[in-house]
Design an enzyme around this catalytic site. Structure first.
Site, short mmCIF file in Angstrom:
data_model
loop_
_atom_site.label_atom_id
_atom_site.label_comp_id
_atom_site.label_asym_id
_atom_site.label_seq_id
_atom_site.Cartn_x
_atom_site.Cartn_y
_atom_site.Cartn_z
N LYS A 206 0.85 -1.18 0.00
CA LYS A 206 0.00 0.00 0.00
C LYS A 206 0.90 1.24 0.00
CE LYS A 206 -3.86 2.14 2.29
NZ LYS A 206 -4.80 2.08 3.40
N LYS A 260 -2.26 -1.51 -3.86
CA LYS A 260 -3.12 -0.33 -3.71
C LYS A 260 -2.29 0.93 -3.72
CE LYS A 260 -6.39 1.55 -0.37
NZ LYS A 260 -7.04 1.37 0.90
C1 PBG Z 1 -6.77 3.58 5.32
C2 PBG Z 1 -7.51 3.39 4.05
C3 PBG Z 1 -7.28 4.11 2.88
C4 PBG Z 1 -8.21 3.66 1.93
C5 PBG Z 1 -8.95 2.65 2.53
N1 PBG Z 1 -8.52 2.49 3.84
C6 PBG Z 1 -6.24 5.11 2.59
C7 PBG Z 1 -6.16 6.30 3.41
O1 PBG Z 1 -7.16 6.94 3.76
O2 PBG Z 1 -5.02 6.64 3.74
C8 PBG Z 1 -8.34 4.22 0.55
C9 PBG Z 1 -9.40 3.67 -0.31
C10 PBG Z 1 -9.70 4.50 -1.50
O3 PBG Z 1 -9.08 5.56 -1.74
O4 PBG Z 1 -10.59 4.10 -2.26
N2 PBG Z 1 -6.64 2.46 6.11
#
Ligand code: PBG
Length: 337
Positions: A206, A260
């Site tokens: 991520k 991701k």
């Molecule tokens: C954090 C989280 C994120 C997303 C899902 N869970 C990233 C963040 O806010 O830093 C992003 C999902 C998306 O952008 O569709 N645990």
């Protein structure tokens, strides 16, 4: 005038790549990858209350739903043949604190939704996130102390949250926090609680990305976030480090790996699929969704074609499936043939 020159040499003359592209039927015959409804995981947003379906401004076509409406959405998804949902909660501000303690409540929105969806639509898979960001008053994915996101204490908290999510009926735990050692800790905690059948989809790679913006609006963490997540998410510049991070998750017992964001990281999808052979999923994140929607709404691109193309490209890059906000829209298009 000089004599006519034959610009096409002899070899090019009989090697014609375009022969296989000449008609729809030849193109269909030689097509290497395809997109099916079986490839889709639908991320949905939850809010407290009942009867609520409220649009997320930065994500046209995406709504936050109260649990009863999420059950309806799950039924719709199952009818469309979508294999699984991923749930993300927009919890009330007064329930958020420095340690994200509400993540450990069996009554939080994720756990409520899991129980309700499992009771009404038992056939659909439920993937739940254990990161702390929807529950912290500072928007970080872990426990913040003296300006630091403390790793091991966070890992303990999310391992406990994972057991509570599994107790509520979650099928797959998907930690999106990027703490070190979390996969092993979650596996041990699940097994100790008798949840041998509950899987782990690791957000193995991520990245600290600008593409999460609209998501932070959807769950109201954007305004809270102090600083950035660069001390725990991966640097977008690093591919080899990403593969190494994924290797640790594989060793610790991940059943599936995720990359991701998605489209800017197709090289990572490919490298991870090649390296481990585990099922690999890409998360086409909020900013990727919004880019396509916004351009399409302005009439600047054909939104439907762009959406289908991006999803197919994930398959070509080695992904087994995609978490995408487009899931129901795509499923409907695929059903129409
Ligand atoms: C954090 C989280 C994120 C997303 C899902 N869970 C990233 C963040 O806010 O830093 C992003 C999902 C998306 O952008 O569709 N645990």
């Amino acid at each position: 005038m000089a004599d006519k020159i034959n610009l096409v040499d002899e070899i090019t003359g009989h090697r014609r790549m375009r022969r296989n592209r000449k008609a729809d039927w030849t193109r269909r015959l030689v097509r290497e990858t395809s997109l099916s409804v079986d490839d889709l995981i639908w991320p949905i947003f939850l809010v407290p209350g009942s009867g609520i379906v409220e649009p997320v401004a930065a994500m046209p076509g995406v709504n936050r739903m109260s649990v009863d409406k999420a059950v309806e959405a799950a039924r719709e998804a199952a009818d469309l043949g979508i294999p699984a949902l991923a749930t993300f909660p927009n919890e009330a501000m007064e329930l958020r604190d420095v340690t994200g303690s509400y993540s450990l409540s069996s009554d939080n929105l994720i756990n409520q939704a899991t129980r309700a969806i499992k009771a009404a639509v038992p056939g659909i898979g439920l993937i739940t996130d254990v990161a702390l960001d929807p529950f912290t008053s500072h928007g970080h994915d872990g426990i913040l102390r003296d300006g630091e996101i403390v790793n091991d204490e966070t890992v303990e908290a999310i391992a406990r949250a994972a057991v509570i999510q599994a107790d509520s009926g979650a099928d797959i735990i998907a930690p999106s926090d990027m703490m070190d050692g979390r996969i092993g800790a979650i596996r041990r905690a699940l097994d100790a609680a008798g949840h041998h059948q509950v899987g782990i989809m690791s957000y193995a790679t991520k990245f600290a990305s600008a593409f999460y913006g609209p998501y932070r609006e959807a769950i109201n963490t954007g305004g809270l976030l102090k600083g950035d997540k660069k001390t725990y998410y991966l640097d977008p510049a690093n591919g080899t480090e990403a593969v190494r991070d994924a290797a640790l998750d594989v060793e610790e017992g991940a059943d599936m790996l995720m990359v991701k964001p998605g489209l800017p990281y197709l090289d990572i999808c490919w490298r991870i699929k090649e390296a481990f052979g585990l099922p690999v999923f890409a998360y086409q994140v909020s900013g990727e969704y919004t880019q396509i929607k916004a351009a399409a709404m302005n009439g600047w691109i054909d939104g439907e074609r762009a959406m289908l193309e991006t999803l197919l490209c994930f398959k070509r890059a080695g992904c087994d499936g995609i978490l995408t906000y487009f899931a129901p829209e795509v499923a409907r298009i695929l059903a129409r043939g």
